[in-house]
Design a protein around this motif. Structure first.
Motif, PDB file in Angstrom:
ATOM      1  N   ILE A 255       0.479  -9.931  -8.173  1.00 47.03           N
ATOM      2  CA  ILE A 255      -0.885  -9.391  -8.200  1.00 47.03           C
ATOM      3  C   ILE A 255      -0.852  -7.865  -8.119  1.00 47.03           C
ATOM      4  O   ILE A 255      -1.669  -7.185  -8.744  1.00 47.03           O
ATOM      5  CB  ILE A 255      -1.718  -9.978  -7.039  1.00 47.03           C
ATOM      6  CG1 ILE A 255      -1.898 -11.486  -7.230  1.00 47.03           C
ATOM      7  CG2 ILE A 255      -3.091  -9.306  -6.955  1.00 47.03           C
ATOM      8  CD1 ILE A 255      -2.468 -12.198  -6.017  1.00 47.03           C
ATOM      9  N   ALA A 256       0.116  -7.336  -7.348  1.00 50.35           N
ATOM     10  CA  ALA A 256       0.244  -5.880  -7.192  1.00 50.35           C
ATOM     11  C   ALA A 256       0.893  -5.226  -8.414  1.00 50.35           C
ATOM     12  O   ALA A 256       1.135  -4.021  -8.416  1.00 50.35           O
ATOM     13  CB  ALA A 256       1.058  -5.560  -5.941  1.00 50.35           C
TER      14      ALA A 256
ATOM     15  N   SER B 244       9.941   0.903  -9.450  1.00 47.09           N
ATOM     16  CA  SER B 244      11.238   1.345  -8.936  1.00 47.09           C
ATOM     17  C   SER B 244      11.881   0.212  -8.138  1.00 47.09           C
ATOM     18  O   SER B 244      11.344  -0.218  -7.116  1.00 47.09           O
ATOM     19  CB  SER B 244      11.074   2.582  -8.049  1.00 47.09           C
ATOM     20  OG  SER B 244      12.278   2.874  -7.379  1.00 47.09           O
ATOM     21  N   PHE B 245      13.030  -0.266  -8.601  1.00 43.23           N
ATOM     22  CA  PHE B 245      13.701  -1.369  -7.916  1.00 43.23           C
ATOM     23  C   PHE B 245      14.196  -0.935  -6.542  1.00 43.23           C
ATOM     24  O   PHE B 245      13.957  -1.615  -5.539  1.00 43.23           O
ATOM     25  CB  PHE B 245      14.871  -1.875  -8.760  1.00 43.23           C
ATOM     26  CG  PHE B 245      15.618  -3.007  -8.112  1.00 43.23           C
ATOM     27  CD1 PHE B 245      15.183  -4.310  -8.272  1.00 43.23           C
ATOM     28  CD2 PHE B 245      16.739  -2.773  -7.331  1.00 43.23           C
ATOM     29  CE1 PHE B 245      15.859  -5.369  -7.660  1.00 43.23           C
ATOM     30  CE2 PHE B 245      17.415  -3.812  -6.711  1.00 43.23           C
ATOM     31  CZ  PHE B 245      16.980  -5.109  -6.880  1.00 43.23           C
ATOM     32  N   MET B 246      14.882   0.198  -6.470  1.00 45.69           N
ATOM     33  CA  MET B 246      15.501   0.646  -5.226  1.00 45.69           C
ATOM     34  C   MET B 246      14.483   1.056  -4.172  1.00 45.69           C
ATOM     35  O   MET B 246      14.600   0.712  -3.000  1.00 45.69           O
ATOM     36  CB  MET B 246      16.443   1.826  -5.506  1.00 45.69           C
ATOM     37  CG  MET B 246      17.677   1.443  -6.295  1.00 45.69           C
ATOM     38  SD  MET B 246      18.724   0.256  -5.404  1.00 45.69           S
ATOM     39  CE  MET B 246      19.227   1.252  -3.994  1.00 45.69           C
ATOM     40  N   HIS B 247      13.468   1.793  -4.572  1.00 46.48           N
ATOM     41  CA  HIS B 247      12.542   2.368  -3.607  1.00 46.48           C
ATOM     42  C   HIS B 247      11.349   1.464  -3.275  1.00 46.48           C
ATOM     43  O   HIS B 247      10.685   1.665  -2.262  1.00 46.48           O
ATOM     44  CB  HIS B 247      12.023   3.719  -4.107  1.00 46.48           C
ATOM     45  CG  HIS B 247      13.091   4.757  -4.230  1.00 46.48           C
ATOM     46  ND1 HIS B 247      13.753   5.017  -5.411  1.00 46.48           N
ATOM     47  CD2 HIS B 247      13.641   5.577  -3.301  1.00 46.48           C
ATOM     48  CE1 HIS B 247      14.648   5.972  -5.207  1.00 46.48           C
ATOM     49  NE2 HIS B 247      14.606   6.334  -3.937  1.00 46.48           N
TER      50      HIS B 247
ATOM     51  N   GLU C   7       0.825  -1.204   0.000  1.00 45.83           N
ATOM     52  CA  GLU C   7       0.000   0.000   0.000  1.00 45.83           C
ATOM     53  C   GLU C   7       0.862   1.257   0.000  1.00 45.83           C
ATOM     54  O   GLU C   7       0.603   2.204  -0.753  1.00 45.83           O
ATOM     55  CB  GLU C   7      -0.911   0.005   1.230  1.00 45.83           C
ATOM     56  CG  GLU C   7      -1.871   1.178   1.253  1.00 45.83           C
ATOM     57  CD  GLU C   7      -2.191   1.662   2.664  1.00 45.83           C
ATOM     58  OE1 GLU C   7      -3.225   2.318   2.820  1.00 45.83           O
ATOM     59  OE2 GLU C   7      -1.403   1.400   3.579  1.00 45.83           O
ATOM     60  N   LYS C   8       1.912   1.271   0.823  1.00 48.27           N
ATOM     61  CA  LYS C   8       2.760   2.455   0.932  1.00 48.27           C
ATOM     62  C   LYS C   8       3.490   2.762  -0.373  1.00 48.27           C
ATOM     63  O   LYS C   8       3.741   3.927  -0.698  1.00 48.27           O
ATOM     64  CB  LYS C   8       3.792   2.257   2.056  1.00 48.27           C
ATOM     65  CG  LYS C   8       3.223   2.286   3.456  1.00 48.27           C
ATOM     66  CD  LYS C   8       2.745   3.683   3.818  1.00 48.27           C
ATOM     67  CE  LYS C   8       2.241   3.739   5.252  1.00 48.27           C
ATOM     68  NZ  LYS C   8       1.693   5.070   5.597  1.00 48.27           N
ATOM     69  N   LYS C   9       3.816   1.721  -1.129  1.00 49.04           N
ATOM     70  CA  LYS C   9       4.634   1.904  -2.322  1.00 49.04           C
ATOM     71  C   LYS C   9       3.846   1.647  -3.607  1.00 49.04           C
ATOM     72  O   LYS C   9       4.404   1.258  -4.634  1.00 49.04           O
ATOM     73  CB  LYS C   9       5.849   0.976  -2.239  1.00 49.04           C
ATOM     74  CG  LYS C   9       6.710   1.249  -1.014  1.00 49.04           C
ATOM     75  CD  LYS C   9       7.888   0.328  -0.925  1.00 49.04           C
ATOM     76  CE  LYS C   9       8.696   0.606   0.347  1.00 49.04           C
ATOM     77  NZ  LYS C   9       9.236   1.975   0.384  1.00 49.04           N
ATOM     78  N   GLN C  10       2.534   1.868  -3.533  1.00 47.62           N
ATOM     79  CA  GLN C  10       1.688   1.550  -4.685  1.00 47.62           C
ATOM     80  C   GLN C  10       1.977   2.417  -5.906  1.00 47.62           C
ATOM     81  O   GLN C  10       1.644   2.036  -7.034  1.00 47.62           O
ATOM     82  CB  GLN C  10       0.219   1.656  -4.304  1.00 47.62           C
ATOM     83  CG  GLN C  10      -0.224   3.025  -3.832  1.00 47.62           C
ATOM     84  CD  GLN C  10      -1.686   3.047  -3.414  1.00 47.62           C
ATOM     85  OE1 GLN C  10      -2.561   2.680  -4.189  1.00 47.62           O
ATOM     86  NE2 GLN C  10      -1.964   3.468  -2.183  1.00 47.62           N
ATOM     87  N   TYR C  11       2.597   3.590  -5.708  1.00 49.77           N
ATOM     88  CA  TYR C  11       2.875   4.466  -6.847  1.00 49.77           C
ATOM     89  C   TYR C  11       4.320   4.338  -7.346  1.00 49.77           C
ATOM     90  O   TYR C  11       4.731   5.061  -8.241  1.00 49.77           O
ATOM     91  CB  TYR C  11       2.596   5.928  -6.466  1.00 49.77           C
ATOM     92  CG  TYR C  11       1.166   6.136  -6.034  1.00 49.77           C
ATOM     93  CD1 TYR C  11       0.106   5.980  -6.940  1.00 49.77           C
ATOM     94  CD2 TYR C  11       0.860   6.472  -4.710  1.00 49.77           C
ATOM     95  CE1 TYR C  11      -1.208   6.158  -6.536  1.00 49.77           C
ATOM     96  CE2 TYR C  11      -0.454   6.649  -4.308  1.00 49.77           C
ATOM     97  CZ  TYR C  11      -1.482   6.491  -5.220  1.00 49.77           C
ATOM     98  OH  TYR C  11      -2.793   6.661  -4.824  1.00 49.77           O
TER      99      TYR C  11
END
Length: 372
Positions: free
Chosen positions: A183-184, A142-145, A134-138
């Motif tokens: 799935i994400a 990005s591999f690193m982030h 959820e926190k990184k859905q956008y």
């Protein structure tokens, strides 16, 4: 909107009906499969049934707590809960705190109370993975982030699990995580490269640990040592084959008379197949398939990614464990030490699986779309 609520209520009712059926089935066959062994060792035929009932009562209380805690609080405390359970699992590496069973140090013994912290870890791990998704859905590309943090927490968790050792749970958590990331809609390229990189690591973990290599060799040819390493799987296959179409009858198993080891825990499915036959075994499999289907439907009703991926993670985890357990008893994969959810004997597993159920019910009915 009313139709939507009706669908949720209907699916949750069926969902709980299946879980209740599986638990009742578990209590019945725990007693049936363990009564002779319990009578011989403890002098009481219902010894394991009684302990499982105690675990069930604790589990139902835990389910109620998980259901009542506001999801906002769960979301806010997820990192702390995960780190706490990770620390508890790490404590199993301290010899004087560890209770060893069958060569594994997966259990903590504190004040006369013994429990398996890795069972709690798999609950908080899935919730934490959903939290990060959820926190990184956008930033899914990005591999690193975005992708690297998952690899780090998965790697640290697996190192602790492999130290116990609990190879089966490490594999289960890894597969569940990759399925959730797929799935994400994380990049397939990253997932494939990671998966390919894991293969030689898994091969090395098997090759350099004699007991794991022995399990693989036994899986390939159990008849090479029918009285030794191949004994358990051969007895499991004999139990399943003896059941025929309708089974020999509940409580009439012959394999429970000290032929099949771990008959009330990891290999309880073999006893179910022996006593209820192909029909009974098939019904158990159908129940897990229906549980998977309903779990996916329930997850689809939620609009918040944290809740959605928590539910999906739990459903995937439960069914993956069931699939591996059944495959082991059928001789389709090497032995893993994974029980059949809701059915196999084991208080820690039952309590933590019921916590998952409580969280699923909670998140499926939560009205908040975002947790900040």
């Amino acid at each position: 909107m009313k139709l939507h609520k009706k669908n949720i209520s209907s699916d949750l009712f069926l969902f709980m009906g299946i879980i209740t059926t599986l638990i009742v089935c578990g209590l019945l066959f725990i007693y049936s499969s363990s009564s002779i062994y319990a009578l011989e060792r403890f002098g009481v035929a219902h010894y394991f049934l009684k302990k499982q009932c105690i675990g069930l009562m604790i589990g139902l209380c835990a389910l109620l707590v998980a259901y009542c805690i506001p999801v906002k609080i769960i979301h806010a405390t997820t990192p702390l809960l995960f780190l706490s359970s990770l620390l508890l699992s790490a404590l199993t590496m301290i010899p004087f705190l560890t209770h060893r069973i069958n060569g594994s140090s997966r259990w903590l013994s504190l004040g006369g109370f013994t429990f398996q912290p890795s069972e709690l870890l798999k609950v908080t791990f899935i919730v934490y993975v959903a939290y990060l998704i959820e926190k990184k859905q956008y930033t899914t590309h990005s591999f690193m982030h975005s992708y690297l943090p998952f690899l780090i927490i998965l790697g640290v968790t697996n190192i602790i699990l492999l130290k116990q050792p609990d190879f089966g749970l490490a594999v289960t958590l890894t597969i569940t995580t990759f399925l959730l990331l797929f799935i994400a809609q994380y990049r397939n390229k990253d997932l494939l490269i990671t998966f390919a990189s894991c293969l030689p690591i898994v091969a090395a973990l098997i090759y350099f640990k004699p007991y794991r290599l022995a399990r693989v060799l036994t899986f390939l040819d159990p008849w090479s040592d029918p009285q030794g390493s191949g004994f358990q799987i051969i007895q499991s296959l004999i139990a399943i084959g003896s059941g025929g179409l309708w089974g020999v009858g509940i409580s009439h198993s012959k394999q429970k008379f000290f032929y099949l080891p771990m008959q009330h825990s990891d290999f309880i499915f073999a006893i179910i197949a022996e006593e209820t036959g192909f029909i009974g075994a098939l019904l158990v499999i159908i129940l897990f398939i229906a549980l998977l289907y309903l779990g996916i439907r329930i997850a689809s009703y939620t609009t918040n990614r944290f809740a959605q991926f928590t539910i999906l993670g739990f459903i995937i985890m439960i069914n993956l464990q069931a699939m591996i357990n059944i495959a082991v008893t059928l001789g389709l994969v090497p032995t893993k030490g994974i029980g059949l959810p809701f059915i196999s004997y084991g208080n820690s597993s039952l309590v933590c699986t019921l916590i998952m159920v409580g969280l699923i019910l909670n998140m499926a009915q939560d009205k908040h779309k975002e947790y900040k």
